[in-house]
Design a protein around this motif. Sequence first.
Motif, PDB file in Angstrom:
ATOM      1  N   UNK A  14       0.746  -1.150   0.046  1.00  0.00           N
ATOM      2  CA  UNK A  14      -0.089  -0.007   0.081  1.00  0.00           C
ATOM      3  C   UNK A  14       0.755   1.091  -0.006  1.00  0.00           C
ATOM      4  N   UNK A  15       1.835   1.341   1.024  1.00  0.00           N
ATOM      5  CA  UNK A  15       2.841   2.537   0.880  1.00  0.00           C
ATOM      6  C   UNK A  15       3.527   2.911  -0.386  1.00  0.00           C
ATOM      7  N   UNK A  16       3.929   1.471  -0.988  1.00  0.00           N
ATOM      8  CA  UNK A  16       4.734   1.641  -2.362  1.00  0.00           C
ATOM      9  C   UNK A  16       3.613   2.265  -3.376  1.00  0.00           C
ATOM     10  N   UNK A  17       2.558   1.682  -3.367  1.00  0.00           N
ATOM     11  CA  UNK A  17       1.328   2.099  -4.280  1.00  0.00           C
ATOM     12  C   UNK A  17       1.145   3.552  -4.278  1.00  0.00           C
ATOM     13  N   UNK A  18       1.046   3.905  -2.898  1.00  0.00           N
ATOM     14  CA  UNK A  18       0.574   5.379  -2.783  1.00  0.00           C
ATOM     15  C   UNK A  18       1.749   6.292  -3.133  1.00  0.00           C
ATOM     16  N   UNK A  19       3.014   5.997  -3.166  1.00  0.00           N
ATOM     17  CA  UNK A  19       3.964   6.896  -3.786  1.00  0.00           C
ATOM     18  C   UNK A  19       4.227   6.789  -4.942  1.00  0.00           C
ATOM     19  N   UNK A  20       3.634   5.417  -5.806  1.00  0.00           N
ATOM     20  CA  UNK A  20       3.571   5.486  -7.394  1.00  0.00           C
ATOM     21  C   UNK A  20       2.535   6.281  -7.995  1.00  0.00           C
ATOM     22  N   UNK A  46       2.851   9.042 -10.738  1.00  0.00           N
ATOM     23  CA  UNK A  46       2.088   8.993 -11.881  1.00  0.00           C
ATOM     24  C   UNK A  46       1.305  10.157 -12.111  1.00  0.00           C
ATOM     25  N   UNK A  47       0.468  10.661 -11.169  1.00  0.00           N
ATOM     26  CA  UNK A  47      -0.290  11.771 -11.316  1.00  0.00           C
ATOM     27  C   UNK A  47       0.656  13.083 -11.518  1.00  0.00           C
ATOM     28  N   UNK A  48       1.708  13.192 -11.305  1.00  0.00           N
ATOM     29  CA  UNK A  48       2.821  14.308 -11.550  1.00  0.00           C
ATOM     30  C   UNK A  48       3.186  14.265 -12.878  1.00  0.00           C
ATOM     31  N   UNK A  49       3.002  13.226 -13.709  1.00  0.00           N
ATOM     32  CA  UNK A  49       3.268  13.367 -15.134  1.00  0.00           C
ATOM     33  C   UNK A  49       2.396  13.831 -16.031  1.00  0.00           C
ATOM     34  N   UNK A  85      -5.253   8.192 -11.246  1.00  0.00           N
ATOM     35  CA  UNK A  85      -5.523   6.951 -10.655  1.00  0.00           C
ATOM     36  C   UNK A  85      -6.917   7.059 -10.042  1.00  0.00           C
ATOM     37  N   UNK A  86      -7.985   6.248 -10.455  1.00  0.00           N
ATOM     38  CA  UNK A  86      -9.086   6.215  -9.994  1.00  0.00           C
ATOM     39  C   UNK A  86      -9.835   5.216  -9.094  1.00  0.00           C
ATOM     40  N   UNK A  96       4.442   4.737 -22.937  1.00  0.00           N
ATOM     41  CA  UNK A  96       5.757   4.407 -22.579  1.00  0.00           C
ATOM     42  C   UNK A  96       6.283   4.934 -21.229  1.00  0.00           C
ATOM     43  N   UNK A  97       5.797   6.088 -20.699  1.00  0.00           N
ATOM     44  CA  UNK A  97       6.228   6.567 -19.609  1.00  0.00           C
ATOM     45  C   UNK A  97       5.673   5.877 -18.448  1.00  0.00           C
TER      46      UNK A  97
END
Length: 377
Positions: A211-217, A221-224, A233-234, A268-269
Amino acid sequence: MNPLDLPFDADDMVARLRPWIECESPTYDADAVNRMMDLAAYDLTVAGAVVERIPGRMGFGGSVRARFPHPDFGKPGILIAGHMDTVHPIGTLEKLPFKREGGICYGPGIMDMKGGNFISLEAIKALAAAGMQTPLPVTVLFTPDEEVGTPSTRDLIEAEAAKNKYVLVPEPAKQDGGAVIGRYAIARFNLRTVGRPSHAGWALSEGRSAIAAMAKKILEIEAMTSDDCTFSVGVIHAGQWVNCVSSTCEAQALTMAKTQQDLDRGVAAMMALQGEENGVSFEVTRGVTRPVWEPNQPGTMAMFDIAKEICAELGFDLTGASSGGGSDGNFTGFMGIPTLDSIGVRGKGLHTLGEHIEVSSLPERAKLTAALLMRLQ
């Protein structure tokens, strides 16, 4: 008779639209969607169509295909393509009941897109009642899974579109009442982090939280997001016990891109984010994708010009532009078939508990559809 003079009664239309709205039909509830298809099939049959029920697959509800009598029955004509699934779960009517307040009418799915489907049928019925024969045969196709990217019926929509000269998509009108003549690409991704479980209260340091790792991802992701390619992410699912360090976490992301090049870069990103960090792996797999429907295709623009003339007669200027949001028009437009999208009802709040339409748009859009059916040749 001029189709713009057809006697549509807004009060009567609201009353007959009500059963469609009060038949809740969230995408993931196949039985609920099928109940909505039952209502539509009945109304289409009463209107004189030859109706076929097409079984669902992949866990989704079925579809309804209706062909109306015509001297050129079976030849290429006009396809009206709409979806009957909504994003609103069963029980939404308790919070968002069907109700009319003056010139506004509320209800789950009334704007996206049962209202547009309804006025399409009303237009066909009104033309028949007035003894007016459309130059081309008309087919209506209602599908069950647009809100999740049309994974089970894309090939059905494309096969039906390929048999026809034109496609009308009665998705809700844009904020200014305008139509859509192109659509951005929409790509979905399935995300998964895999960590290491442990007892959160007794051996926290031994675990690696998915969960913590997903939160960081998610933040990464949204910063891109940029003006040309957005990331969001919905959906996220993880964990069962608060005293356990989660070993897996799953999520879904969506990317909107204005051009194929933007989409390729965005994909690709996303795929480049895969890997392992601090004992947690991150996996990305492609979900369904709506292709870019390039705007300003000659056939589509010819349709738009006709619609613009009709709307001028109705007393307003119809704008046309490429749009985000995605619809089944992405598929037919991508195929190069002349497609006019978002000619459905006016309203606001789609996908929210404030979803509503402007009652006056019911007869307005029915007249627009009726006139299009009479002028497309």
